[in-house]
Design a protein around this motif. Sequence first.
Motif: not given
Lengths: 252, 327
Positions: A198-205, A211-219
């Motif tokens: 669902f994230a892959s098909c509908y999200a822009d980002r 474990e409480g950290r952002i490990v990846v952030d992108g399109p």
Amino acid sequence: MIEASALTKLYGDSRVVDRVSLTLDQPGVTAIIGPNGAGKSTLLSMIARLLPIDKGRAFIDGLDVTRTKGSELARRIAVLKQENGLLARLTVRDLIGFGRFPHSRGRLTAADRAKVDEAISFLDLTPLSDRFLDELSGGQRQRAFVAMVLAQDTPAILLDEPLNNLDIRHAVAMMRLVRKAADDLGKIIVVVLHDINFASCYADRIIAMQEGRIVVDGPAAAVVTEETVEAVFGLPVMVREIEGQRTCLFRR
Amino acid sequence: MADVAASQRRGELGTARPLILLALLALSCCAIFLTIGAQGNWSFVLPIRAPKLVAMILVGHAIAFSTVVFQTLSGNRILTPSIMGVDALYGLIQTLTVFFAGMLFAANSNSMTLFLVQTMAMIGFALALYGTLLGRGARDLYKLLLIGVIVGVLFRSLSGFLQRLIDPNAFVVLQDRLYASFNTVETELLTVAAILIGLVTLAFWRLLPQLDVLALGRDTATSLGVDPVALMRLSLGLIAVLVSVSTALVGPVTFFGLLVASLAVSLVGSRRHAETLLAASLIAVICLVGGQTLLERLLHFDTALGIVIEFVGGLVFLAIVLKRGIR
């Protein structure tokens, strides 16, 4: 605009959310994914002032969420948590009317009623608008709550696992509505999701947490790859493009 | 059940009708109570009955209001403010008074002073307990209520211990005070009580829209710009005043609030606090005034009305619990 800088939540010695910083200033859908206990909902709740912040700061339109009056923030950001029990027995229209509370303080004007009608028709709730919430199915009730959040008419909306307890048909319908709200109404929408597809098909980002950290952030297309998903969830997967939809499937 | 839902669906008109009916019923109960069997002796009858009527209206209204709001704060329809332990403190104060000052003092002392001291002690206790605990950031209301229950048990045990020590005659005086009764209300206290209860009602009236929002749950209320902790602290304080004043006036009642609150919710629903509270107040007046008329005039009963109402209220409580258990 949503900004977080070094947000931290501690439960005893464990850091549930660990120095998370992020900025969301573009209209569109951002999905937060990650394994259970990664701190997704906690992060969302701190930004929405539902949980006290232990360290770091969060800003909505430049206003510090811990220092700004709740009624001021309620006109800038709306949040929907997983459904909690209602004490009052309300109709769909009553509930959506409460979305106008930050603007009307309880007395609906003609303009407020127009916004309520708008939200009702945006979510196709017109035939149900005079039904009581306890007479609806889970999917219909979830739609009514989203309509309330839309009626609040804020530039930013946070949705915490809006697909919980929805079957695939209602889940798709919900994500289409989220997409439509971002595209047609120009809202900044943040959704906590469990299902990568669902994230892959509908999200822009996509923001992936572990474990409480952002490990990846992108399109979305850049995040949904075999290496990234394996790293975030610790599970070997296949990622394939099927008729233009980037799809992730677990390996047996 | 379907009929109720259908009548509520019609919206504003659906709740206006039961409210008007309740208002008429309450008015007629008051009129009958004042006039029945008077035989023209107005100057004799009215000065006796009018203060009693005022006391019943005040107490009924205070209990109805405090219970409905308390149920919203706790998110639970089977709780009443008596769980806060305020009336256990009333029992302890009464026991202490009789124990240390003796029954002559208790029976003869200036009732205004006693009333004020009791009210202040109960309000002070509730504010100290709930104010400090909520102020320290305790976000869990159930924890607070449990503390209230435990403190209440402590007060009751202390009272029970002291009651075993006092002499039997004093105990009779004491026991009379521990049951709610409208037969012994002092006129001068009514003015003070009316002012206090009136002020709290006004304050609550302004909070009603926020209470409506709080009924959606804490997170939703926060998202809509209502501060649940601040609203709870203020409302608990106001409830403490209502409960303290009504308890100091006539004595403790436990189940009566539950009775009127559940009747109000089943008659006018729970969409707006304004409607539910109004209905609950009217039902309370009908129960108290109507019940007192029945007991006094028709059945020639001298029993305290409180006992009968507690009995009926207790049955309603059991009925609610059983109904929920089966569902």
